[in-house]
Design a protein around this motif. Sequence first.
Motif, PDB file in Angstrom:
ATOM      1  N   GLY A 128      -2.590  -7.894 -14.946  1.00 56.69           N
ATOM      2  CA  GLY A 128      -2.651  -6.559 -15.525  1.00 56.69           C
ATOM      3  C   GLY A 128      -3.035  -6.610 -16.989  1.00 56.69           C
ATOM      4  N   ASP A 183       1.201   0.704  -3.612  1.00 54.07           N
ATOM      5  CA  ASP A 183       1.659   1.924  -4.275  1.00 54.07           C
ATOM      6  C   ASP A 183       1.731   1.797  -5.795  1.00 54.07           C
ATOM      7  OD1 ASP A 183       1.980   2.993  -1.754  1.00 54.07           O
ATOM      8  OD2 ASP A 183       4.080   2.405  -1.603  1.00 54.07           O
ATOM      9  N   LEU A 184       1.300   0.669  -6.350  1.00 50.71           N
ATOM     10  CA  LEU A 184       1.419   0.471  -7.794  1.00 50.71           C
ATOM     11  C   LEU A 184       0.613   1.499  -8.586  1.00 50.71           C
ATOM     12  CD1 LEU A 184       1.314  -3.427  -8.162  1.00 50.71           C
ATOM     13  CD2 LEU A 184       3.187  -1.903  -8.803  1.00 50.71           C
ATOM     14  N   ALA A 185      -0.574   1.854  -8.087  1.00 54.68           N
ATOM     15  CA  ALA A 185      -1.451   2.747  -8.851  1.00 54.68           C
ATOM     16  C   ALA A 185      -0.810   4.100  -9.101  1.00 54.68           C
ATOM     17  CB  ALA A 185      -2.788   2.925  -8.117  1.00 54.68           C
ATOM     18  N   MET A 186       0.032   4.576  -8.189  1.00 53.38           N
ATOM     19  CA  MET A 186       0.632   5.893  -8.364  1.00 53.38           C
ATOM     20  C   MET A 186       1.865   5.870  -9.260  1.00 53.38           C
ATOM     21  SD  MET A 186       2.645   6.586  -4.744  1.00 53.38           S
ATOM     22  CE  MET A 186       1.174   6.359  -3.759  1.00 53.38           C
ATOM     23  N   TYR A 188       1.781   4.126 -12.445  1.00 56.32           N
ATOM     24  CA  TYR A 188       1.399   3.625 -13.767  1.00 56.32           C
ATOM     25  C   TYR A 188       2.169   4.338 -14.883  1.00 56.32           C
ATOM     26  CZ  TYR A 188      -2.528   0.714 -12.187  1.00 56.32           C
ATOM     27  OH  TYR A 188      -3.297  -0.275 -11.622  1.00 56.32           O
ATOM     28  N   GLU A 216      -3.289  -0.019 -18.069  1.00 57.13           N
ATOM     29  CA  GLU A 216      -4.633   0.405 -17.669  1.00 57.13           C
ATOM     30  C   GLU A 216      -4.966  -0.035 -16.247  1.00 57.13           C
ATOM     31  OE1 GLU A 216      -7.902   0.073 -20.490  1.00 57.13           O
ATOM     32  OE2 GLU A 216      -6.468  -0.616 -21.993  1.00 57.13           O
ATOM     33  N   ASN A 217      -4.540  -1.240 -15.882  1.00 56.16           N
ATOM     34  CA  ASN A 217      -4.904  -1.739 -14.558  1.00 56.16           C
ATOM     35  C   ASN A 217      -3.943  -2.839 -14.142  1.00 56.16           C
ATOM     36  OD1 ASN A 217      -6.684  -3.999 -12.949  1.00 56.16           O
ATOM     37  ND2 ASN A 217      -7.191  -1.916 -12.332  1.00 56.16           N
ATOM     38  N   SER A 219      -4.111  -5.579 -10.993  1.00 59.54           N
ATOM     39  CA  SER A 219      -5.009  -6.044  -9.940  1.00 59.54           C
ATOM     40  C   SER A 219      -4.379  -7.199  -9.179  1.00 59.54           C
ATOM     41  CB  SER A 219      -6.356  -6.484 -10.531  1.00 59.54           C
ATOM     42  OG  SER A 219      -6.169  -7.527 -11.472  1.00 59.54           O
ATOM     43  N   GLU A 225      -6.994  -8.529  -1.878  1.00 58.70           N
ATOM     44  CA  GLU A 225      -7.872  -7.351  -1.834  1.00 58.70           C
ATOM     45  C   GLU A 225      -8.724  -7.356  -0.564  1.00 58.70           C
ATOM     46  OE1 GLU A 225     -10.093  -7.352  -5.420  1.00 58.70           O
ATOM     47  OE2 GLU A 225      -8.428  -6.624  -6.652  1.00 58.70           O
TER      48      GLU A 225
END
Length: 380
Positions: A128, A183-186, A188, A216-217, A219, A225
Amino acid sequence: MGFFNFFKSQFIEVIEWTDQSSNTMVYRFPVQNNEIKMGASLIVRESQVAIFVNEGEIADVFTPGHHVLYTQNMPILTKLKSWKTGFNSPFKAEVYFINTKQFVDQKWGTSNPIMMRDPDFGIIRLRGYGIYSYRVSEPVIFLKELFGTNASYDTSSIEGHLKKMILSGLTDLFAESQIPALDLAMHYDELSNEGKDKMQERFAKFGFEITSLYIENLSLPKEVEQAMDKRTTMGVLGNLNTYTQYQAAEALRDAARNEGGGMAATGAGIGAGAAIGNVMANALNQNQQQATPPAEPAKMACPHCQAQIRVSAKFCPDCGKSVQQKTIPCINCKAEIKEGSKFCGECGTKQVTEKICNSCGTVNGPTAKFCGDCGEGLEG
């Protein structure tokens, strides 16, 4: 010329600092061999704090505005009395300008992957990066703990240490959150706010206040992926049996279009056709097995509450009463028949439930041969 420079150096000066860079945190005035005179003017601008150090000790902290300094460095008189020390005043005083503005767009990132346990993919490696901003909130603590007596100090001097503190705290935060990788993106924003709160105490030890922190990200490794992409593809395809049939039909069509001649091509076509046929047969059998629902047990109505129950049940699950039918022997062949039946299912004899005496009218039982009241015969 030398005498003129001597008196010029004794004029009352104006002490100020205008920052020409965006990352300078501390500036010390004066530079080497300069002295602060009695009555010097100190100009402190907005987003600055001045710390006055007199003879090695912090004397005062000046906020934005105009201030007049009084020290033991007396103009002219100090120089005349300092001939034993080579006209260098033994009374030293310094002013440190502390920049209190926010230092924004400071970057953090994982130099090595963070090992995490994910409920969907097991152990994964997470990377990240993001940004954060901070400012000096306690100038005295900042002076004592970090820059000391340095002539200048900028963000690069502390950048590496702050970045490692943030990574340590965020690593612990990510592991404690137990949020699945999908679910990490939701989360942040929530993780950023929690990370900022977690860092406040650590930054305060150096006189700092962390004003913002953003993720910011986050990954995952390439392998994870790719697995996620395969799972998405499976979800898009839907019923895999139907897809298998479609693929088999496509392969059969391609084999039929093959114009290659010779026995080898014919044999290959026969082998391919047989293999495709087996695939299609297996797929159809699986679909038929899935499409045929299991047979439901026979049911009947409860004689008491009319609820639907299994034929083999002895008691009704709704009312709890017994559902077993009572039986009686046939008056002719003695076969067991349901109580209340009008005819026997074995011999067909009509089941008389009672006998009435023709003489006295008394009602007798179905098996009675003589009237129990008058003794008249009931047969015939």
